[in-house]
Structures are given as structure tokens and as C-alpha cells.
Motif scaffolding. Structure first.
Motif, PDB file in Angstrom:
ATOM      1  N   TYR A   1      33.853  64.289  72.081  1.00 30.61           N
ATOM      2  CA  TYR A   1      32.910  64.698  73.123  1.00 30.61           C
ATOM      3  C   TYR A   1      31.822  65.617  72.585  1.00 30.61           C
ATOM      4  N   PHE A   2      32.182  66.508  71.648  1.00 32.00           N
ATOM      5  CA  PHE A   2      31.234  67.515  71.188  1.00 32.00           C
ATOM      6  C   PHE A   2      30.774  67.287  69.753  1.00 32.00           C
ATOM      7  N   GLU A   3      30.947  66.067  69.264  1.00 29.30           N
ATOM      8  CA  GLU A   3      30.397  65.605  67.985  1.00 29.30           C
ATOM      9  C   GLU A   3      30.793  66.519  66.831  1.00 29.30           C
ATOM     10  N   VAL A   4      32.098  66.629  66.649  1.00 33.37           N
ATOM     11  CA  VAL A   4      32.663  67.377  65.538  1.00 33.37           C
ATOM     12  C   VAL A   4      33.601  66.441  64.776  1.00 33.37           C
ATOM     13  N   GLU A   5      33.453  66.391  63.455  1.00 34.83           N
ATOM     14  CA  GLU A   5      34.326  65.544  62.655  1.00 34.83           C
ATOM     15  C   GLU A   5      35.742  66.128  62.643  1.00 34.83           C
ATOM     16  N   LEU A   6      36.727  65.272  62.890  1.00 34.95           N
ATOM     17  CA  LEU A   6      38.120  65.698  62.872  1.00 34.95           C
ATOM     18  C   LEU A   6      38.740  65.259  61.554  1.00 34.95           C
ATOM     19  N   LYS A   7      39.068  66.228  60.704  1.00 35.51           N
ATOM     20  CA  LYS A   7      39.675  65.947  59.403  1.00 35.51           C
ATOM     21  C   LYS A   7      41.170  66.203  59.518  1.00 35.51           C
ATOM     22  N   GLU A   8      41.953  65.136  59.482  1.00 35.33           N
ATOM     23  CA  GLU A   8      43.381  65.235  59.741  1.00 35.33           C
ATOM     24  C   GLU A   8      44.202  65.198  58.455  1.00 35.33           C
ATOM     25  N   VAL A   9      45.139  66.116  58.353  1.00 36.06           N
ATOM     26  CA  VAL A   9      46.115  66.098  57.273  1.00 36.06           C
ATOM     27  C   VAL A   9      47.212  65.103  57.659  1.00 36.06           C
ATOM     28  N   LYS A  10      47.395  64.073  56.867  1.00 29.85           N
ATOM     29  CA  LYS A  10      48.385  63.047  57.188  1.00 29.85           C
ATOM     30  C   LYS A  10      49.804  63.602  57.056  1.00 29.85           C
ATOM     31  N   LEU A  11      50.697  63.041  57.855  1.00 28.68           N
ATOM     32  CA  LEU A  11      52.099  63.448  57.802  1.00 28.68           C
ATOM     33  C   LEU A  11      52.840  62.615  56.763  1.00 28.68           C
ATOM     34  N   THR A  12      54.023  63.053  56.405  1.00 28.85           N
ATOM     35  CA  THR A  12      54.880  62.291  55.515  1.00 28.85           C
ATOM     36  C   THR A  12      56.278  62.233  56.118  1.00 28.85           C
ATOM     37  N   GLU A  13      57.041  61.250  55.720  1.00 34.81           N
ATOM     38  CA  GLU A  13      58.390  61.118  56.259  1.00 34.81           C
ATOM     39  C   GLU A  13      59.211  62.363  55.922  1.00 34.81           C
ATOM     40  N   GLY A  14      59.803  62.963  56.948  1.00 35.47           N
ATOM     41  CA  GLY A  14      60.588  64.176  56.772  1.00 35.47           C
ATOM     42  C   GLY A  14      59.795  65.459  56.918  1.00 35.47           C
ATOM     43  N   TYR A  15      58.451  65.360  56.943  1.00 32.97           N
ATOM     44  CA  TYR A  15      57.594  66.553  57.106  1.00 32.97           C
ATOM     45  C   TYR A  15      56.532  66.200  58.139  1.00 32.97           C
ATOM     46  N   TYR A  16      56.789  66.598  59.395  1.00 32.66           N
ATOM     47  CA  TYR A  16      55.994  66.087  60.507  1.00 32.66           C
ATOM     48  C   TYR A  16      55.021  67.108  61.093  1.00 32.66           C
ATOM     49  N   VAL A  17      54.630  68.098  60.277  1.00 31.96           N
ATOM     50  CA  VAL A  17      53.614  69.061  60.694  1.00 31.96           C
ATOM     51  C   VAL A  17      52.560  69.161  59.591  1.00 31.96           C
ATOM     52  N   MET A  18      51.496  69.912  59.870  1.00 33.16           N
ATOM     53  CA  MET A  18      50.404  70.044  58.916  1.00 33.16           C
ATOM     54  C   MET A  18      50.852  70.854  57.691  1.00 33.16           C
ATOM     55  N   ASP A  19      50.556  70.337  56.516  1.00 28.00           N
ATOM     56  CA  ASP A  19      50.831  71.037  55.268  1.00 28.00           C
ATOM     57  C   ASP A  19      49.687  72.026  55.018  1.00 28.00           C
TER      58      ASP A  19
END
Length: 523
Positions: free
Chosen positions: A173-191
Motif C-alpha cells: 500500500y505504501f510502496e516499500v520494498e519488503l526484504k524477507e529473510v527466508k526460513l529453514t526447516e527447524g528454524y521458523y523465525v528470522m535469523d
């Protein structure tokens, strides 16, 4: 706002047996009728349809509060006709909101003086609070980049792939790039390490989640803060740069050089999305550093309607100091009777939830909230241990975090989590099954949220019903594996790994569920 759609095309009318006492003709389903009907008939027609809704107390998918004390219910009903935005007409309600903001700010260890008031606002929920916090970060970043004469049209936010959808909405909505840290199996939060690597000059903030929607886990906000402090230092004025600054020809130019060097420091801030965990951590984990005790945490949102123990419709956005909320985002109106500052995306809204939040804060205090959160945590352990005893599940959630239990089938080669979720509805339970975000999308989990009104008795009963479902599934052939086997009869048989089979089963069920939900509709 929810996009509306028709649930059925079989009939365009609404019928009710009991309403026939007052009206004999049916009512149009999607258009207003020309004639009025008696109030008793209107009530009965609506009440009949609402009986088909699920039981909110058994909706274990939701974090949102489904029970409050009768005394609080009375306050909610008494204030249901008050428009909160009429601050001049309802000054006491406004004062109650200000008290809530200050109580929550102190709970989050905001650096306030004895006579200093907190900076914050009540919102419709955490989604609005996140939008407001994001706008504040974006405006501060834009102002800084303009002062440096640099481009200010490509802001970005760094988050984990486990963020709630409201962050994606803000970015779009507000034109901001969302840079996402991908998850890995067994670690389901942001590193934190991976998140800081993604930070650049255009990063307006890093968003940390205190209580992941997926498995309830708290992200390591302190580690994130420490890493960002070090990275921010790398962009600041080093001792060796002072010699270069001394090349400025006069005192004014020297001050200007130092000022520009200070501005050029990134100083990337942190926003903590504490929608679920904000009313848990202060009482269960008071020593955990995640809030304004960390210098880079500039704003926090929390949902009053989750573990703040208020019915749906209340959230809070709290800022560290006044400097963290740009003045140009605050509007002043006077057409309701007096000058009123406002910083919201909504305007008119009810006062009931604000009053209910104040009731809970003064009614429970630290002791009451701590007792309730400890009880929720204990009931989560009862459920977790009961599931482990079946020998059929792997627990995905952590003991440290939001009181919930997320779990997967240890062996889903014949039946999977979607089938369990579907069959539990026969017993009245609403337990969601879903796949993890990238890059752990091949993992499917079930999740049970433990709220205040979920007792130990219900936890034990749920385990028994899950065992019944497992027994039923064991006696049934696997529809998914049958389908896969049929497909393989027409192709060369290639032995698949366990992970490949798991992904195929998950994809097949996702397609089946998606096909079930397809309906023609209108906005």
C-alpha cells in the motif's frame, strides 16, 4: 475490510421457520426488501443463521480473546454508542486511552521521566498500529535522505518470511520494498545475522516478531539490536576520518562536514511487532530484553484483543520518544468542538474496547496478568505432553514464547495434517492446518492457541478427540496416496525420497483445499 462473496447460488432468498409467526414470505438474500418486517422476525432470521457459525471458545485457530468477565461486558455494552473520535464530548474516554498508553509504555520500559507522558495511540488492531509505525519510519528516513541530497524513492523494510500479512499490506500500500529473510526447516523465525546482512542505506527499519504466528516463538531482538549497533557504527565517523574533516577551510564548513557525516550514519532502527507477545513477555519472561531497554527499538505494537484480554477491535502503537514520531504525520482538527491531534488511518470507531482494556489493566494488575499467562503456559504443556504420548507427532513450537502448540505428523505418508484438521471439526474443534512460508513450505503443521478460556479439561479432551481422529484415519485408505499411485501407473515408476513424497502429499492437499474454497463472488 473483507471481500464479500456469495456462499450459495441455490437460493436467492432467506427463510426461517420461527419467523413465519410474523412473516410468511421469504426475504431477498442480496437486495434490500421493499417492505419492513417485525423486529422479532428480523432477530429470529439472523439468530437461526448464526447458529451455524463455529463456537468461538472452540476456535483454537485464533489468538483473539473470546471471553471477558460479565462486569467488563456491561461496560462494553454501556459504551457501545460512543464514538471515540469525539474527544471533546467524551473527555473521560479520552483520558482512559491516555492512561492505557502510559501504562503500556511503562510496561515496555519506555524511557520516561517522572512527569513525562508516553507517546502512543489506540488503534483498531495491530495491523493499523503497524501501518502507523511504518509510516513514521518511512517519513523519518525520507527526511534524512532529503537532507543529504540523496534519492528517497526506494525505501525497504527487512523482516522474516514468518511475518503476518499486515506487513505485506503495508509494503504494497505504501510502496516499500519488503526484504524477507527466508526460513529453514527447524528454524521458523528470522535469523538476526541474515537480517542484518540485508540492511542497506535505504532500510527504514528491521521488524522483529515477538511471538511468531506460525509457532509462537520469540525472535532474538537483543541479538538483532547488538548486530545493528555494530553495523551502524561502520557507517559513522571513525577516528581516522577526523583528519579528513579538518581539511574543511573554516569553522562553519567544519560544522557542516561533521553534521553531514552524522546524518550519513545509517542508524537503522528496530520495530517490534509484539502483537501476540507484548502482554506475555513482561509477565512470564521479565528479564528478557526485547523492548525499549534496547536503544534501537523505536516503536512497538501490541494487540489488546489478544493477550491483552479484550474482545476484537483494539491495538496499541507505542513510540520510544516524541522524536520518533514526525510531527508532520499528526493532524489537528477542530470541527468536533476543540483542537484535537489525531494520527490514525481510521477516524470514527467505538470506545468500548478502550474502556475494556482499561478495565483489564486496573482489574488484573501485574499479579492477575502473570497468573493468567502462567496458567495458559501450563495448559499448553498439558496439551504438548498429551500429543507427545501418542507417539504420532513432532512438536514444532517452543516452550519459550506464546502459549501455543504447533505440531506435525511424524509420518504423513498415508494421511496428513489437513485431514486431521477437517475431521476435528466433527467434534466442534477448529484447529488450522497450514504450510510454512519459504523456504520451509514443504512443512505442514497444526496449531492450537491456548487462550485464557482454554482450560486443562479442554486440553485433555482435545487430546482424546485427536486420538479418535487418528484411529479413524488409520482405518481409512489414503486418498492422496491412492491418487499418486494412480498417476504413477501411467508413468515410469521412480523411487522417491521421503521428502519428495511429503512435498507431493502437501501439494495435493493444498490443491484440493483450494478447489473446495473456489466460489463465484463479487466485491
Amino acid at each position: 475490510m473483507v471481500l464479500s462473496k456469495t456462499a450459495s447460488e441455490s437460493d436467492v432468498s432467506v427463510h426461517s421457520t420461527f419467523a413465519s409467526r410474523y412473516v410468511r414470505h421469504s426475504l431477498p438474500r442480496f437486495k434490500m426488501s421493499e417492505d419492513s418486517i417485525p423486529k422479532e422476525a428480523a432477530y429470529q432470521i439472523i439468530n437461526d443463521e448464526l447458529m451455524l457459525d463455529g463456537n468461538p471458545r472452540l476456535n483454537l485457530a485464533s489468538f483473539v480473546t473470546t471471553w471477558m468477565e460479565p462486569e467488563c461486558d456491561k461496560l462494553v455494552l454501556a459504551a457501545i454508542n460512543k464514538n471515540y473520535v469525539d474527544m471533546d464530548e467524551y473527555p473521560v474516554t479520552t483520558e482512559l486511552q491516555n492512561r492505557c498508553v502510559n501504562m503500556i509504555a511503562h510496561l515496555f520500559n519506555a524511557p520516561l521521566g517522572d512527569e513525562e507522558t508516553a507517546v502512543g495511540v489506540g488503534t483498531v488492531g495491530s495491523s493499523e498500529a503497524i501501518m502507523l509505525a511504518g509510516l513514521a519510519f518511512k517519513r523519518k528516513w525520507q527526511n534524512k535522505m532529503k537532507a543529504l541530497g540523496k534519492p528517497h524513492d526506494k525505501p525497504n523494510i527487512v523482516t522474516g518470511a514468518n511475518v503476518q500479512v499486515c506487513w505485506e499490506k503495508f509494503a504494497r500500500y505504501f510502496e516499500v520494498e519488503l526484504k524477507e529473510v527466508k526460513l529453514t526447516e527447524g528454524y521458523y523465525v528470522m535469523d538476526p545475522e541474515k537480517a542484518v546482512e540485508m540492511v542497506d542505506e535505504n532500510t527504514i527499519c528491521v521488524a522483529a516478531i515477538l511471538g511468531s504466528t506460525l509457532n509462537g516463538e520469540f525472535e532474538d531482538v537483543k541479538r538483532l539490536n547488538d548486530l545493528l549497533v555494530e553495523k551502524n557504527k561502520e557507517t559513522g565517523v571513525e577516528d581516522t576520518q577526523v583528519v579528513g574533516l579538518m581539511n574543511c577551510h573554516d569553522h562553519l564548513n567544519l560544522l557542516s562536514c561533521v553534521h553531514n557525516q552524522h546524518l550519513s550514519r545509517w542508524d537503522t532502527p528496530i520495530h517490534v511487532d509484539a502483537a501476540s507477545g507484548g502482554f506475555i513477555a513482561p509477565f512470564l519472561y521479565p528479564e528478557l530484553e526485547w523492548d525499549f531497554r534496547l536503544p534501537l527499538v523505536k516503536s512497538i505494537n501490541v494487540s489488546g484483543h489478544k493477550y491483552g484480554l479484550v474482545y476484537a477491535g483494539i491495538g496499541w502503537a507505542i513510540w520510544r520518544t516524541k522524536d520518533d514520531l514526525p510531527d508532520e504525520l499528526i493532524f489537528h482538527i477542530n470541527y468536533l468542538g476543540s483542537d484535537q491531534p489525531t494520527f490514525t488511518l481510521n477516524f470514527s470507531k467505538g470506545s468500548s474496547q478502550i474502556i475494556a482494556q482499561y478495565y483489564q489493566l486496573i482489574r488484573l494488575g501485574h499479579e492477575g496478568y502473570r497468573n493468567i499467562m502462567e496458567n495458559c503456559q501450563e495448559n499448553a504443556m498439558v496439551l504438548k505432553e498429551g500429543l507427545e504420548k501418542t507417539g504420532r507427532f513432532t512438536i514444532v513450537s517452543k516452550d519459550h514464547g506464546v502459549p501455543l502448540v504447533a505440531f506435525s505428523l511424524t509420518d504423513n505418508s498415508r494421511h496428513n495434517e489437513f485431514e486431521i484438521s477437517d475431521m476435528l471439526r466433527r467434534y466442534g474443534w477448529i484447529v488450522p492446518a497450514y504450510t510454512m512460508p519459504p523456504d520451509a513450505q514443504h512443512i505442514t503443521v497444526l496449531r492450537v492457541v491456548i487462550r485464557e478460556d482454554f482450560s486443562r479439561t479442554l486440553a485433555e479432551r482435545l487430546v482424546l478427540d485427536i486420538e479418535k481422529v487418528l484411529h479413524e484415519l488409520d482405518t481409512l485408505p489414503s486418498k492422496v496416496t491412492e491418487k499418486l499411485a494412480a498417476d504413477e501407473n501411467h508413468a515410469v515408476v521412480v523411487k522417491k525420497t521421503a521428502l519428495e513424497v511429503q512435498r507431493e502429499v502437501t501439494d495435493a492437499w493444498k490443491k484440493m483445499v483450494a478447489n473446495k474454497k473456489k466460489t463465484k463472488g463479487v466485491c
